[in-house]
Motif scaffolding. Structure first.
Motif, short mmCIF file in Angstrom:
data_model
loop_
_atom_site.label_atom_id
_atom_site.label_comp_id
_atom_site.label_asym_id
_atom_site.label_seq_id
_atom_site.Cartn_x
_atom_site.Cartn_y
_atom_site.Cartn_z
N ILE A 83 62.26 95.14 31.53
CA ILE A 83 62.37 96.54 31.13
C ILE A 83 63.19 96.59 29.86
O ILE A 83 64.33 96.13 29.83
N VAL A 84 62.60 97.12 28.79
CA VAL A 84 63.28 97.27 27.51
C VAL A 84 63.46 98.77 27.28
O VAL A 84 62.49 99.52 27.33
N ALA A 85 64.71 99.18 27.06
CA ALA A 85 65.00 100.60 26.88
C ALA A 85 65.69 100.82 25.54
O ALA A 85 66.90 100.64 25.43
N SER A 100 50.88 85.96 30.68
CA SER A 100 51.02 87.06 31.65
C SER A 100 52.33 87.84 31.57
O SER A 100 53.00 88.03 32.58
N PRO A 101 52.71 88.32 30.39
CA PRO A 101 53.95 89.09 30.31
C PRO A 101 53.81 90.42 31.05
O PRO A 101 52.74 91.03 31.07
N ASP A 102 54.88 90.85 31.70
CA ASP A 102 54.92 92.15 32.37
C ASP A 102 56.12 92.89 31.79
O ASP A 102 57.26 92.58 32.08
N VAL A 103 55.83 93.88 30.94
CA VAL A 103 56.87 94.56 30.18
C VAL A 103 56.75 96.07 30.38
O VAL A 103 55.65 96.63 30.33
N VAL A 104 57.90 96.69 30.59
CA VAL A 104 57.99 98.15 30.62
C VAL A 104 58.90 98.56 29.47
O VAL A 104 60.00 98.03 29.34
N VAL A 105 58.42 99.46 28.62
CA VAL A 105 59.25 100.01 27.55
C VAL A 105 59.62 101.43 27.96
O VAL A 105 58.77 102.31 28.04
N ASP A 106 60.89 101.60 28.27
CA ASP A 106 61.41 102.89 28.73
C ASP A 106 61.87 103.70 27.52
O ASP A 106 62.92 103.43 26.94
N ARG A 133 53.65 98.77 30.14
CA ARG A 133 53.72 100.16 30.55
C ARG A 133 54.80 100.86 29.73
O ARG A 133 55.83 100.28 29.43
N LEU A 134 54.55 102.11 29.39
CA LEU A 134 55.51 102.93 28.67
C LEU A 134 56.01 104.02 29.59
O LEU A 134 55.23 104.60 30.35
N VAL A 135 57.30 104.30 29.51
CA VAL A 135 57.89 105.38 30.30
C VAL A 135 58.37 106.46 29.34
O VAL A 135 59.19 106.19 28.46
N SER A 136 57.83 107.67 29.52
CA SER A 136 58.25 108.79 28.69
C SER A 136 57.88 110.09 29.39
O SER A 136 56.78 110.21 29.94
N ARG A 137 58.80 111.04 29.33
CA ARG A 137 58.52 112.39 29.82
C ARG A 137 58.32 113.35 28.66
O ARG A 137 58.15 114.54 28.87
N SER A 138 58.37 112.85 27.45
CA SER A 138 58.36 113.69 26.27
C SER A 138 56.98 114.27 25.97
O SER A 138 56.03 113.52 25.70
N PRO A 139 56.86 115.59 25.96
CA PRO A 139 55.59 116.20 25.55
C PRO A 139 55.26 115.84 24.10
O PRO A 139 54.09 115.69 23.74
N LEU A 181 53.87 106.32 31.99
CA LEU A 181 54.48 106.77 33.24
C LEU A 181 55.60 107.76 32.97
O LEU A 181 56.30 107.63 31.96
N PRO A 182 55.85 108.71 33.88
CA PRO A 182 56.94 109.67 33.68
C PRO A 182 58.32 109.09 34.02
O PRO A 182 59.34 109.62 33.60
N GLY A 183 58.36 108.02 34.77
CA GLY A 183 59.62 107.38 35.17
C GLY A 183 59.37 105.94 35.54
O GLY A 183 58.23 105.48 35.60
#
Length: 128
Positions: free
Chosen positions: A22-24, A49-55, A85-91, A109-111
């Motif tokens: 997870i990179v934030a 097979s990298p598994d990365v989430v950018v928050d 996967r990207l995490v963002s709630r920003s409209p 994703l929202p969270g």
């Protein structure tokens, strides 16, 4: 959890949970700060097979150079049979993706997924 610093003004917080990195980033992602994110994502997507989430929840602004960094990471991950996967709630970020015709390109994703949060519960922004 690790903190990485690139150019002044960009902070990247990184953690690994259940094999997922997870990179934030925090602050503004623009022409001056995107290279730090690019360098870190290039390193994280270099293997199989990298598994990365950018928050992106703590990102206050993102421009086309940073969006290009995310596209590059997505392409590298797909070639290597991984997942981004990207995490963002920003409209505003959703509008940016829509207007650049990238709305369906990213797994947005929202969270953070429950499996990636401490104790399996939902966690808000991690910046104080």
């Amino acid at each position: 959890m690790s903190d990485f610093s690139g150019r002044p003004g960009v902070r990247l917080r990184e953690s690994t949970v259940a094999g997922t990195v997870i990179v934030a980033p925090h602050g503004e992602l623009d022409l001056l700060t995107a290279p730090a994110l690019a360098a870190r994502l290039d390193a994280l997507t270099a293997g199989p097979s990298p598994d990365v989430v950018v928050d992106l929840r703590a990102v206050s602004f993102i421009d086309c150079s940073a969006l290009g960094v995310l596209c590059r990471a997505r392409n590298r991950v797909r070639i290597r049979g991984g997942r981004l996967r990207l995490v963002s709630r920003s409209p505003g970020f959703r509008r940016l993706l829509h207007h650049t015709r990238l709305g369906g390109v990213f797994d947005l994703l929202p969270g953070l997924p429950r499996a990636l949060t401490p104790g399996g519960r939902s966690v808000g922004a991690r910046w104080s």
